[in-house]
Design a protein around this motif. Structure first.
Motif, PDB file in Angstrom:
ATOM      1  N   CYS B 142       0.828  -1.197   0.000  1.00 56.22           N
ATOM      2  CA  CYS B 142       0.000   0.000   0.000  1.00 56.22           C
ATOM      3  C   CYS B 142       0.866   1.252   0.000  1.00 56.22           C
ATOM      4  CB  CYS B 142      -0.894  -0.047   1.238  1.00 56.22           C
ATOM      5  SG  CYS B 142      -2.049   1.276   1.356  1.00 56.22           S
ATOM      6  N   ARG B 146       1.168   4.189  -2.779  1.00 49.92           N
ATOM      7  CA  ARG B 146       1.074   5.599  -2.401  1.00 49.92           C
ATOM      8  C   ARG B 146       2.270   6.371  -2.927  1.00 49.92           C
ATOM      9  NH1 ARG B 146       3.311   8.043   0.917  1.00 49.92           N
ATOM     10  NH2 ARG B 146       3.901   6.363   2.338  1.00 49.92           N
ATOM     11  N   GLN B 147       3.454   5.799  -2.786  1.00 50.91           N
ATOM     12  CA  GLN B 147       4.654   6.476  -3.273  1.00 50.91           C
ATOM     13  C   GLN B 147       4.608   6.689  -4.781  1.00 50.91           C
ATOM     14  OE1 GLN B 147       7.939   4.111  -1.797  1.00 50.91           O
ATOM     15  NE2 GLN B 147       7.431   4.622   0.314  1.00 50.91           N
ATOM     16  N   LEU B 149       1.913   7.105  -6.584  1.00 43.11           N
ATOM     17  CA  LEU B 149       0.977   8.193  -6.848  1.00 43.11           C
ATOM     18  C   LEU B 149       1.592   9.533  -6.476  1.00 43.11           C
ATOM     19  CD1 LEU B 149      -2.463   6.712  -5.835  1.00 43.11           C
ATOM     20  CD2 LEU B 149      -1.714   7.450  -8.094  1.00 43.11           C
ATOM     21  N   GLN B 150       2.293   9.556  -5.354  1.00 45.16           N
ATOM     22  CA  GLN B 150       2.948  10.790  -4.947  1.00 45.16           C
ATOM     23  C   GLN B 150       3.970  11.216  -6.002  1.00 45.16           C
ATOM     24  OE1 GLN B 150       2.340  12.761  -2.044  1.00 45.16           O
ATOM     25  NE2 GLN B 150       3.504  14.136  -3.359  1.00 45.16           N
ATOM     26  N   GLN B 152       3.756  10.658  -9.148  1.00 48.33           N
ATOM     27  CA  GLN B 152       3.024  11.221 -10.280  1.00 48.33           C
ATOM     28  C   GLN B 152       2.540  12.633  -9.968  1.00 48.33           C
ATOM     29  OE1 GLN B 152       1.556   9.096 -13.129  1.00 48.33           O
ATOM     30  NE2 GLN B 152       2.627   7.226 -12.515  1.00 48.33           N
ATOM     31  N   VAL B 153       2.133  12.872  -8.748  1.00 54.00           N
ATOM     32  CA  VAL B 153       1.748  14.228  -8.352  1.00 54.00           C
ATOM     33  C   VAL B 153       2.940  15.160  -8.503  1.00 54.00           C
ATOM     34  CG1 VAL B 153       1.018  15.713  -6.453  1.00 54.00           C
ATOM     35  CG2 VAL B 153      -0.046  13.479  -6.747  1.00 54.00           C
TER      36      VAL B 153
END
Lengths: 248, 248
Positions: B142, B146-147, B149-150, B152-153
């Motif tokens: 998980c 999250r990493q 997605l971060q 990509q942000v």
DNA sequence: CGCGCTTTTGATCGTCTTCAACTTAGGTGG
DNA sequence: CCACCTAAGTTGAAGACGATCAAAAGCGCG
């Protein structure tokens, strides 16, 4: 705003409104902890603060190794990044239901932006430790965090596609539609941004932003309905966008 | 607006290179499953495919409700979004170690972009079910998601700040630096994008992109070292950026 | 009522777009 | 191997668009 008067000097510019009562949160459905059972909040080591920030106040600064994330309950927050020359670029506008500062979940990182309230903002201040603690006992919270990040990715992509592409008039029109989407009140009316903020969103000068907004007002695509409150003709803005993006 | 994707000359053909052996992955450290113990892979319901895509091939299309995410092992992938007029806007360039398609983790969603290989790409095709399954038994996965997605942000924010701000010459220079960062080979050399892709990244016309690249070549800020391979003078590009972004 | 701020407007200049022509590179078949 | 073909890249000229500098007008607040 009246809040600034008579405040102790150590207090920057936000107001403590008591400890949050998450189980009775008015917009609980969209918040980070919406799936959690009430009793989970009982034995938290650190409290979740419920605070108010007047327009212009800074939630946090880029590069600062804070220990808190913020969940927006009301108002609009801008995330910005400073250029080497001091100019600012706004990379996101977030409203009700959004959570900012999640980049701190990556060990050893600092905030990636400066976050500033552009309106009166109510938010929950959540200590990182609390979030990590709750996540440990509630794996489903992990999904909520992932959804928040996915939301930010989607917002960023929308930003690139609609607010940073095409002619200035189209971009400003898209910005107004965005404001209506994330920041409208119960009447559907919005609070316009200062022109230099608009400029920092779409990547033009404040003069250009001003000219375009003035033109929109003349053509009655926007009009003032109260102090700080404007109504926008979404339909007409959409038409303008369609008209001006196509090759005639 | 310039038209892209005119004819579907893109080929969707890709080559199966056998089942992935995650435990011996050459770049295991940066991949999604790097923390997982070897035996976790033994009883997977669905295989993780190891595939090759030639330049121009489509990994997936915007709006398609796929059931797979892709982990890039080699090469560059562009994520793009189509405008109503058919013009395309590239919103991200991703290389080794990045995972695309994670938006599918939100129930009931389709891919948010069209993903196209801009070079020869090797990747792992991971069924969504496999990811969800592994996540169930390995909560630490998980964090990896999250990493991702971060990441990509952060990439999106960098894009807005550096590739969609300022004058065209500066943007193109920033693009070259980005390519060097995420797409350089062991000699530090890069494969340039077609001019219309550069244009779709920074939001200018292909002619403008072409003029600027030609100028950079004349001034020896870039030069060809082999077919499809260019060396860039990062130092000089940095100087150009500093020089041209400041108000003289 | 006047002060400082934001916004608006004007005039000029530089940059980027547009449309068009031309050149180069890569690939195919003679 | 070369002639040809097509797609990609380059260059030119004209004009639109936004930036820049400067000044005037509007607005909130003391």
């Amino acid at each position: 705003m009246p809040h600034r008067l008579g405040k102790p000097s150590y207090c920057t510019d936000h107001e403590w409104m008591g400890r949050s009562d998450c189980t009775h949160c008015a917009i609980r459905g969209m918040m980070l902890f919406s799936q959690l059972p009430p009793e989970s909040f009982d034995h938290l080591l650190q409290p979740i603060g419920n605070e108010h920030y007047p327009p212009g106040s800074i939630l946090y600064r880029e590069g600062y190794a804070g220990r808190e994330v913020f969940s927006i309950r009301r108002g609009l927050v801008k995330l910005l990044s400073l250029g080497v020359d001091g100019s600012e670029r706004i990379v996101r506008l977030l409203g009700k239901g959004a959570v900012v500062g999640l980049e701190l979940l990556d060990q050893g990182t600092a905030y990636h932006h400066t976050a500033v309230a552009t309106q009166d903002v109510d938010l929950c201040r959540i200590p990182l430790a609390t979030l990590v603690d709750l996540e440990l006992h509630h794996p489903e919270l992990c999904d909520r965090v992932r959804q928040q990040l996915q939301y930010q990715v989607d917002r960023a992509d929308h930003w690139i596609k609609h607010l940073n592409t095409g002619k200035a008039r189209v971009r400003i029109a898209q910005l107004l539609l965005l404001l209506a989407e994330i920041g409208s009140d119960r009447n559907g009316d919005i609070e316009l941004l200062p022109r230099d903020d608009m400029a920092a969103v779409v990547g033009v000068t404040k003069e250009t932003a001003s000219r375009i907004i003035a033109e929109f007002k003349r053509h009655r695509l926007i009009y003032k309905v109260a102090a700080n409150t404007h109504r926008i003709e979404s339909q007409k803005l959409q038409e303008l966008i369609a008209r001006e993006s196509s090759v005639d």
